[in-house]
Design an enzyme around this catalytic site. Structure first.
Site, PDB file in Angstrom:
ATOM      1  N   HIS A  78       8.738   1.365 -17.086  1.00 22.28           N
ATOM      2  CA  HIS A  78       7.347   1.320 -16.661  1.00 22.28           C
ATOM      3  C   HIS A  78       6.666   0.045 -17.163  1.00 22.28           C
ATOM      4  O   HIS A  78       7.203  -0.687 -18.007  1.00 22.28           O
ATOM      5  CB  HIS A  78       6.610   2.558 -17.149  1.00 22.28           C
ATOM      6  CG  HIS A  78       7.022   3.816 -16.431  1.00 22.28           C
ATOM      7  ND1 HIS A  78       6.418   5.033 -16.627  1.00 22.28           N
ATOM      8  CD2 HIS A  78       7.989   4.028 -15.493  1.00 22.28           C
ATOM      9  CE1 HIS A  78       6.991   5.947 -15.858  1.00 22.28           C
ATOM     10  NE2 HIS A  78       7.956   5.359 -15.172  1.00 22.28           N
ATOM     11  N   GLU A 115       4.157  -0.499 -19.142  1.00 22.34           N
ATOM     12  CA  GLU A 115       3.864  -0.591 -20.567  1.00 22.34           C
ATOM     13  C   GLU A 115       5.079  -1.069 -21.358  1.00 22.34           C
ATOM     14  O   GLU A 115       4.949  -1.859 -22.307  1.00 22.34           O
ATOM     15  CB  GLU A 115       3.422   0.779 -21.097  1.00 22.34           C
ATOM     16  CG  GLU A 115       2.180   1.334 -20.414  1.00 22.34           C
ATOM     17  CD  GLU A 115       2.471   2.237 -19.241  1.00 22.34           C
ATOM     18  OE1 GLU A 115       1.784   3.263 -19.112  1.00 22.34           O
ATOM     19  OE2 GLU A 115       3.395   1.922 -18.461  1.00 22.34           O
ATOM     20  N   CYS A 161       2.325   7.634 -19.040  1.00 24.36           N
ATOM     21  CA  CYS A 161       2.992   8.929 -18.860  1.00 24.36           C
ATOM     22  C   CYS A 161       3.374   9.512 -20.211  1.00 24.36           C
ATOM     23  O   CYS A 161       3.581   8.804 -21.202  1.00 24.36           O
ATOM     24  CB  CYS A 161       4.225   8.779 -17.973  1.00 24.36           C
ATOM     25  SG  CYS A 161       5.581   7.855 -18.726  1.00 24.36           S
ATOM     26  N   ALA A 190      -3.239  -3.978  16.674  1.00 22.65           N
ATOM     27  CA  ALA A 190      -3.591  -5.348  17.057  1.00 22.65           C
ATOM     28  C   ALA A 190      -4.231  -5.261  18.435  1.00 22.65           C
ATOM     29  O   ALA A 190      -3.634  -4.718  19.367  1.00 22.65           O
ATOM     30  CB  ALA A 190      -2.351  -6.238  17.093  1.00 22.65           C
ATOM     31  N   THR A 205       5.802   3.298  22.952  1.00 20.89           N
ATOM     32  CA  THR A 205       5.957   1.996  22.302  1.00 20.89           C
ATOM     33  C   THR A 205       7.423   1.595  22.243  1.00 20.89           C
ATOM     34  O   THR A 205       7.780   0.428  22.424  1.00 20.89           O
ATOM     35  CB  THR A 205       5.362   2.039  20.874  1.00 20.89           C
ATOM     36  OG1 THR A 205       3.951   2.286  20.975  1.00 20.89           O
ATOM     37  CG2 THR A 205       5.600   0.741  20.132  1.00 20.89           C
ATOM     38  N   ASP A 224       8.449  -1.775  24.127  1.00 23.72           N
ATOM     39  CA  ASP A 224       8.670  -2.942  23.257  1.00 23.72           C
ATOM     40  C   ASP A 224      10.044  -2.988  22.612  1.00 23.72           C
ATOM     41  O   ASP A 224      10.442  -4.039  22.096  1.00 23.72           O
ATOM     42  CB  ASP A 224       7.609  -2.974  22.148  1.00 23.72           C
ATOM     43  CG  ASP A 224       6.196  -3.072  22.691  1.00 23.72           C
ATOM     44  OD1 ASP A 224       6.035  -3.545  23.835  1.00 23.72           O
ATOM     45  OD2 ASP A 224       5.258  -2.674  21.982  1.00 23.72           O
ATOM     46  N   LEU A 255      10.989  -2.078  13.996  1.00 24.08           N
ATOM     47  CA  LEU A 255      10.142  -1.424  12.997  1.00 24.08           C
ATOM     48  C   LEU A 255      10.634  -1.699  11.577  1.00 24.08           C
ATOM     49  O   LEU A 255      10.648  -0.810  10.719  1.00 24.08           O
ATOM     50  CB  LEU A 255      10.074   0.086  13.265  1.00 24.08           C
ATOM     51  CG  LEU A 255       9.553   0.503  14.654  1.00 24.08           C
ATOM     52  CD1 LEU A 255       9.566   2.024  14.788  1.00 24.08           C
ATOM     53  CD2 LEU A 255       8.164  -0.041  14.914  1.00 24.08           C
ATOM     54  N   GLU A 299       1.745   2.504  14.001  1.00 25.42           N
ATOM     55  CA  GLU A 299       1.621   1.237  14.703  1.00 25.42           C
ATOM     56  C   GLU A 299       1.469   1.387  16.220  1.00 25.42           C
ATOM     57  O   GLU A 299       1.494   0.393  16.932  1.00 25.42           O
ATOM     58  CB  GLU A 299       2.808   0.334  14.382  1.00 25.42           C
ATOM     59  CG  GLU A 299       2.784  -0.197  12.959  1.00 25.42           C
ATOM     60  CD  GLU A 299       3.523  -1.517  12.818  1.00 25.42           C
ATOM     61  OE1 GLU A 299       4.131  -1.980  13.801  1.00 25.42           O
ATOM     62  OE2 GLU A 299       3.496  -2.084  11.715  1.00 25.42           O
ATOM     63  N   GLY A 349       1.369   3.938  20.048  1.00 30.04           N
ATOM     64  CA  GLY A 349       0.350   3.234  20.814  1.00 30.04           C
ATOM     65  C   GLY A 349      -0.965   3.982  20.827  1.00 30.04           C
ATOM     66  O   GLY A 349      -1.283   4.765  19.920  1.00 30.04           O
TER      67      GLY A 349
END
Length: 360
Positions: A44, A46, A69, A148, A190, A194, A198, A284, A286
């Site tokens: 971790h 720390e 923790c 987008a 999608t 396309d 991914l 992402e 459609g």
């Protein structure tokens, strides 16, 4: 603490389902040790910071972005290491919502005679770990919708062409987002339009697990994501057994869900994803998929990459599909909105109101 948060961000995409954590050791007004949680199952933050500080840790102050923790997991308790190092004071940004910790770590430090200060840059720390906090408190994945779109709200032309709406800087940022999430989800439309992979490109990071909503079993066996080796999850209702067998031979998992009001039961999907250990989803596309999650109140965060162009046309693909609302009073409002220029594109980010750690 600002430096601890900056360090914590270095673990993005590498520590899920653990939280992002950064730590700084300060002695005589000088930073003598720094660290962050670098990898799931690894030391971790720390521990890294205390190892770098060495003997200078004795009598020093430790700044950490999340409560240390106090339980045995994949690593020993950080509280034991802090006490053994001789730290005099611990400053934390926020408590850990994990029931195994949540205040217990701080109580152990106080019992050992260490001065503890809480809630320094608390909101910034909680937002940085919005995925972890939502997963822990809501027992479901954090859901982030990314689109987008053109200035007139289209995500593709009437022929389905969507490459490219946004510019190169936006595409790089989109891949930076991908690496933060355990899974990436799209609708079958999608995939057929396309044929995406991914995956994470343009930046370094771990690829998210692909999820495809495919109610009737339309995904082609030639889809590139079926060759990714990431065991995609295909979510369906009425796929034929023949198609299911063929997909499983490709390495995919097929999950059958019931329909609710004619659509896949998305709340049930989130419950199953949580049971599978997936703490976060980036959606992402459609437009119909976006509408399904928004209309059922399952989206925590929205990011819109808006490009300086118009597509036009009644048949162009809208960013949000579905039936739409009847009155403005029904509109979904975003809160804590922020904007950022990426080249000529504008990234517009906001929250739907409840992210598992704070209410509007």
């Amino acid at each position: 603490m600002a430096r601890a948060l900056e360090l914590a961000a270095k673990g993005e995409g590498s520590v899920n389902p653990n939280p992002l954590v950064g730590a700084v050791v300060v002695a005589d007004a000088q930073i003598v040790g720094e660290g962050w949680h670098k990898q799931f199952g690894g030391p971790h933050a720390e521990v890294h910071a205390l190892n770098e500080a060495g003997a200078a840790s004795s009598g020093a102050t430790l700044y950490v972005s999340l409560e240390p923790c106090c339980h045995h997991g994949k690593t020993p308790p950080c509280t034991d290491r802090i006490i053994a190092a001789g730290i005099r004071k611990v400053v934390v940004a926020t408590r850990d919502p994990n029931p195994a910790v949540n205040g217990k770590g701080l109580a152990i430090l106080k019992a050992a005679g260490i001065d503890v200060l809480e809630s320094v840059m608390e909101q910034e720390a909680k937002q940085q770990n919005e995925i972890f906090f939502t997963s822990m408190t809501q027992h479901r994945p954090f859901v982030h919708l990314k689109l987008a779109m053109s200035l007139d709200g289209r995500i593709a032309t009437k022929t389905g062409d969507a490459k490219w709406i946004s510019g190169e800087a936006s595409r790089v940022r989109a891949h930076e987002m991908r690496r933060k999430y355990a899974a990436i989800l799209v609708g079958v439309g999608t995939v057929t339009a396309d044929n995406p992979m991914l995956d994470v490109r343009h930046v370094e990071g771990i690829n998210p697990r692909p999820i495809v909503l495919d109610p009737t079993g339309r995904i082609p066996l030639s889809a590139r994501l079926l060759t990714s080796g990431r065991a995609p999850i295909i979510v369906t209702h009425s796929m034929s057994e023949e198609s299911e067998i063929a997909l499983k031979e490709k390495g995919a998992e097929v999950w059958r869900l019931p329909l609710v009001n004619g659509s896949l039961d998305l709340p049930q999907l989130l419950r199953q994803l949580a049971e599978a250990g997936l703490d976060s989803i980036l959606i992402e596309g459609g437009g119909e998929t976006a509408a399904g999650f928004l209309n059922t109140g399952l989206v925590d965060k929205v990011s819109l990459f808006m490009a300086p162009l118009f597509i036009g046309g009644r048949q162009a693909v809208p960013s949000i599909g579905g039936e739409g609302i009847d009155a403005m009073a029904q509109a979904i409002h975003l809160h804590r909105v922020s904007t950022e220029w990426l080249g000529e594109d504008l990234l517009y980010t906001g929250y739907t109101g409840y992210t598992g750690y704070t209410k509007q």
